[in-house]
Enzyme design. Structure first.
Site, PDB file in Angstrom:
ATOM      1  CB  CYS A  88      40.581  22.563  19.598  1.00  0.00           C
ATOM      2  SG  CYS A  88      40.977  20.877  19.134  1.00  0.00           S
ATOM      3  CD  GLU A  95      -0.752  -0.284   3.799  1.00  0.00           C
ATOM      4  OE1 GLU A  95      -0.864  -1.515   3.940  1.00  0.00           O
ATOM      5  OE2 GLU A  95      -1.139   0.543   4.622  1.00  0.00           O
ATOM      6  CE1 TYR A 142      -0.084   3.543   9.392  1.00  0.00           C
ATOM      7  CE2 TYR A 142      -0.873   5.157   7.793  1.00  0.00           C
ATOM      8  CZ  TYR A 142      -0.074   4.830   8.877  1.00  0.00           C
ATOM      9  OH  TYR A 142       0.718   5.776   9.449  1.00  0.00           O
ATOM     10  CE  LYS A 169      10.741   6.676   2.721  1.00  0.00           C
ATOM     11  NZ  LYS A 169      11.792   7.219   3.424  1.00  0.00           N
ATOM     12  CE  LYS A 209       7.249   5.370   5.302  1.00  0.00           C
ATOM     13  NZ  LYS A 209       7.343   6.766   5.628  1.00  0.00           N
ATOM     14  CG  ASP A 219       5.609  12.779   3.058  1.00  0.00           C
ATOM     15  OD1 ASP A 219       5.938  12.553   4.238  1.00  0.00           O
ATOM     16  OD2 ASP A 219       6.271  13.485   2.288  1.00  0.00           O
ATOM     17  CB  CYS A 223      40.698  19.932  15.376  1.00  0.00           C
ATOM     18  SG  CYS A 223      39.080  20.535  15.884  1.00  0.00           S
TER      19      CYS A 223
HETATM   20  S1  IVH Z   1       2.567   0.984   9.058  1.00  0.00           S
HETATM   21  C1  IVH Z   1       4.338  -0.862  12.836  1.00  0.00           C
HETATM   22  N1  IVH Z   1       1.581   1.919   6.823  1.00  0.00           N
HETATM   23  O1  IVH Z   1       5.413   5.736   8.006  1.00  0.00           O
HETATM   24  C2  IVH Z   1       4.251  -0.155  11.550  1.00  0.00           C
HETATM   25  N2  IVH Z   1       2.972   3.369   8.095  1.00  0.00           N
HETATM   26  O2  IVH Z   1       8.194   5.105   8.643  1.00  0.00           O
HETATM   27  C3  IVH Z   1       3.289   0.961  11.594  1.00  0.00           C
HETATM   28  N3  IVH Z   1       3.218   5.608   7.151  1.00  0.00           N
HETATM   29  O3  IVH Z   1       5.196   6.280  11.450  1.00  0.00           O
HETATM   30  C4  IVH Z   1       3.333   1.802  10.391  1.00  0.00           C
HETATM   31  N4  IVH Z   1       1.938   5.296   5.394  1.00  0.00           N
HETATM   32  O4  IVH Z   1       3.581   7.560   9.909  1.00  0.00           O
HETATM   33  C5  IVH Z   1       2.357   2.182   7.875  1.00  0.00           C
HETATM   34  N5  IVH Z   1       0.600   2.631   4.852  1.00  0.00           N
HETATM   35  C6  IVH Z   1       1.359   2.882   5.899  1.00  0.00           C
HETATM   36  C7  IVH Z   1       1.965   4.137   6.090  1.00  0.00           C
HETATM   37  C8  IVH Z   1       2.776   4.337   7.209  1.00  0.00           C
HETATM   38  C9  IVH Z   1       2.689   6.163   6.054  1.00  0.00           C
HETATM   39  C10 IVH Z   1       4.144   6.297   8.076  1.00  0.00           C
HETATM   40  C11 IVH Z   1       3.750   6.231   9.529  1.00  0.00           C
HETATM   41  C12 IVH Z   1       4.934   5.643  10.249  1.00  0.00           C
HETATM   42  C13 IVH Z   1       6.022   5.866   9.251  1.00  0.00           C
HETATM   43  C14 IVH Z   1       7.095   4.821   9.425  1.00  0.00           C
END
Ligand code: IVH
Length: 716
Positions: free
Chosen positions: A434, A127, A238, A326, A129, A131, A431
């Protein structure tokens, strides 16, 4: 202002109306300075006097009370910050993967951990990610009771009032849902809403916002929830925290359940088998990315079955069952104007590129890291050529790359644009702060020369001392609000003995030294009475502190947060830890062996800790610090009722029902400590076929030995 002098009893109605208008504006102005800018201009007492005067005038002329009266504003009493909320389950982050190769490694690590052949039998969800900002929303008996930001993962901020203004988030759930439900997901601002907001700001001649993510964060962290309400924030569910009952047994099923309860869920979520399909979906989402009305920075893969997720468990901060793939970094061309050298906490000399400002992926970049001197010369970590051996010079046109939150990097040079007569960059051998020699150590184990050149000045070097302090007060260490980098620089440079902070213990004597001094901090520009009080309160609030934070704050080389936690867990109290490190000084003997037997602590780290405790100057600082601060004993292991809680366990030989990693994670979940080698302190050895020297040692020390079946029997 003149009106203020007239006693309330003597005001005419006309004067009273004018005065209330004045007071409303004046109090709003001070509220803004206090909350918005954190820079009050008047003392609390003066502020209170304004409020009291407003109230007195209103009591005498009730018909004149204004709509914008300060007496009506909810929470007008200064609310300095949001209340903290401890998450019922920690909010973790995700590991990142950047290439198809990394994803292959992730998938095979899942199979390996579970002891299965990689036969495409395990389903993964994929799914986008999002932002935005992660949020945990708690419902009890179907009603939204609180909402919290992620914060440091353990404690977040209570933003319930703000979350209630987001129409996409239900405030009630349908009948029949479990008693306790914590839905987690991402709050974000749509790109279209962001653009519209910026158009409006520009039309009003106001400063525009940088990107949707920061705007969403700013809109949410408003003490006045009506501001949040006006911003039209959105949400995708999610994940989840505490659930009194599980409504599904897969990731996909959980998300579909959330959908049926009225939460928005991302339509691009799919359940897939096998690497090819996973990568295929990643490419599809990448192609769809420009047309989505929200920013995404990658694709998240999660093991679908929740029982497998449970077996895979967590590393210190992220689950083993998920990763974020990513999207590639964005790049731009610009001119490298100058190379500066920064000196860090451990003396490392880090070259920083000062750039002609350039926009990379929507953010203006002016600095980028150049890693180390070999990197500048065109050499990689093992001395191999990188960039086909091209070196980087001041004046070069370079390619800057930015990926997510990572520091921008210089990835290449455009040779055609190199100015005539440019010279190779010469890395300083002393350095720049210093003047001490800066050297590249030889790694004792590998015999290789270290990539990093370090200042040998130690405590003499101002840069190292200042960076130590900044580390000490940083978020995962002492986390002292109001003591940021700017303030540390100020206190470090201060000549007046009642203001100077040179080492960590000085922070805790500041208030006392100030009370006896005529040079008052509050009279110094940038401080003010209220902020000084707040600073002292923030300092005093840390006079007791979790042991792992204390250890981490010491700034011992190689001791990051994870290692600090391992140490805190292993030694439980600071006394035990300090004594053990002193006894480990000869790099042999029981204390040294014990330190090395802690799983997750290798010899390099162990050596660094012992070296730290050999230095008299460190001991002196630590002992002064302990006069001011009490490290709290580390918490007892999680599952205290398990038969192995608090026991030190060693696994040896080949295991057949579980992989070594799984065994370790399982034992830790049950509150046991897992050690890598057998000592007198070992409580239990679980031995599989082929066990050798560890088994012999266990017999020698009279440690209990059981096999794998007996282990499962015991923890049943
Ligand atoms: S799962 C235990 N699913 O990414 C795992 N995170 O880098 C819980 N995020 O803090 C996170 N989209 O803010 C998950 N589809 C998605 C996400 C997601 C964005 C963010 C979330 C998390 C961060 C981790």
């Amino acid at each position: 202002m003149a009106l203020e002098k007239i006693p309330v009893e003597a005001l005419t109605e006309e004067q009273a109306a004018a005065e209330l208008a004045f007071l409303a504006a004046e109090i709003a102005h001070h509220d803004e300075l206090y909350h918005g800018k954190d820079q009050p201009e008047i003392s609390d007492a003066e502020y209170d006097a304004l409020k009291r005067r407003n109230e007195a005038v209103e009591t005498r002329f009730p018909s004149l009370v204004r709509d914008d009266s300060p007496s009506k504003t909810v929470g007008a009493a200064p609310l300095p910050t949001f209340a903290p909320v401890t998450h019922a389950r920690p909010m973790l982050s995700l590991d990142n993967t950047f290439s198809d190769e990394d994803v292959r490694d992730f998938v095979s690590s899942v199979y390996r951990f579970l002891g299965q052949l990689p036969d495409n039998s395990i389903a993964f969800t994929a799914e986008p990610k999002i932002d935005g900002l992660s949020m945990s929303i708690r419902y009890e008996n179907g009603r939204l009771v609180n909402a919290a930001t992620r914060g440091d993962g353990t404690t977040g901020e209570n933003v319930t009032a703000n979350i209630l203004t987001i129409s996409e988030i239900p405030s009630r759930l349908p009948a029949g849902v479990p008693g306790v439900v914590e839905v987690r997901g991402e709050v974000y601002m749509a790109k279209s809403d962001f653009l519209a907001l910026n158009e409006k700001m520009a039309a009003e001649g106001k400063q525009t916002y940088v990107n949707p993510r920061n705007t969403a964060a700013g809109s949410l962290r408003q003490l006045d929830a009506s501001v949040t309400a006006s911003r039209n924030l959105r949400f995708f569910a999610y994940a989840w925290g505490e659930m009194s009952e599980m409504p599904a047994d897969t990731q996909f099923g959980m998300v579909q359940t959330f959908k049926s309860w009225g939460f928005p869920v991302n339509p691009l979520t799919e359940r897939l088998f096998g690497l090819e399909d996973i990568i295929g979906h990643y490419r599809e989402i990448g192609l769809a990315r420009p047309d989505l009305d929200y920013d995404i920075d990658g694709v998240v893969y999660k093991v679908d079955r929740l029982d497998l997720q449970a077996r895979l468990g967590f590393r210190s901060r992220s689950p083993r069952w998920a990763t974020a793939h990513k999207f590639p970094a964005e790049q731009a061309f610009t001119k490298l104007e100058r190379i500066d050298i920064q000196v860090g906490r451990t003396g490392a000399l880090t070259p920083v590129a000062r750039l002609e400002p350039v926009t990379v992926g929507g953010v203006v970049v002016t600095n980028a890291t150049l890693h180390n001197e070999d990197y500048i010369r065109g050499l990689g970590n093992s001395g191999e050529a990188i960039r086909e051996g091209r070196d980087i010079r001041e004046g070069d046109t370079v390619i800057v790359q930015r990926a997510g939150d990572v520091i921008p990097q210089i990835v290449d040079v455009v040779m055609e644009k190199r100015p005539a007569g440019s010279v190779e960059y010469e890395f300083p051998k002393t350095c720049p702060v210093c003047g001490s020699h800066a050297v590249r150590d030889i790694n004792e184990k590998s015999g290789k020369i270290d990539a990093v050149r370090r200042c040998t000045g130690g405590f003499v070097c101002r840069a190292q001392a200042v960076e130590h302090l900044k580390h000490f007060v940083s978020r995962n260490a002492f986390d002292i609000e109001g003591l940021g980098a700017k303030q540390i620089d100020f206190f470090f440079e201060a000549e007046d003995p009642s203001l100077s902070i040179r080492t960590a213990p000085d922070i805790f004597t500041l208030e006392q030294r100030q009370s006896a001094s005529l040079t008052k901090l509050e009279n110094i520009e940038g401080f003010g009475r209220v902020s000084v009080r707040k600073l002292y309160d923030a300092i005093n609030a840390r006079r007791t502190i979790a042991l792992h934070r204390f250890i981490y704050a010491l700034g011992i080389r190689h001791v990051g947060e994870t290692t600090a936690k391992l140490l805190a867990r292993a030694y439980a109290t600071y006394e035990a830890f300090g004594e053990a490190m002193a006894s480990a000084a000869p790099l042999s003997g029981e204390a040294w062996n014990e330190l090395n037997s802690i799983d997750g602590i290798g010899e390099v780290v162990a050596r660094a800790i012992v070296e730290f405790y050999k230095e008299p100057r460190n001991l002196e600082v630590v002992s002064r610090l302990l006069e001011q601060v009490t490290p709290e004993a580390a918490e007892a292991p999680v599952a205290t009722d398990s038969p192995v809680a608090g026991k030190t366990v060693v696994f040896t030989g080949s295991l057949e029902k579980m992989t070594r990693d799984e065994a370790k994670a399982m034992a830790e979940r049950l509150g046991a400590k897992v050690a890598g080698s057998v000592s007198k302190k070992t409580d239990l050895v679980v031995a599989g076929p082929g066990a050798g020297s560890k088994l012999d040692k266990a017999r020698e020390f009279g440690v209990e030995v059981i096999d794998e079946d007996q282990w499962f029997e015991r923890i049943k």
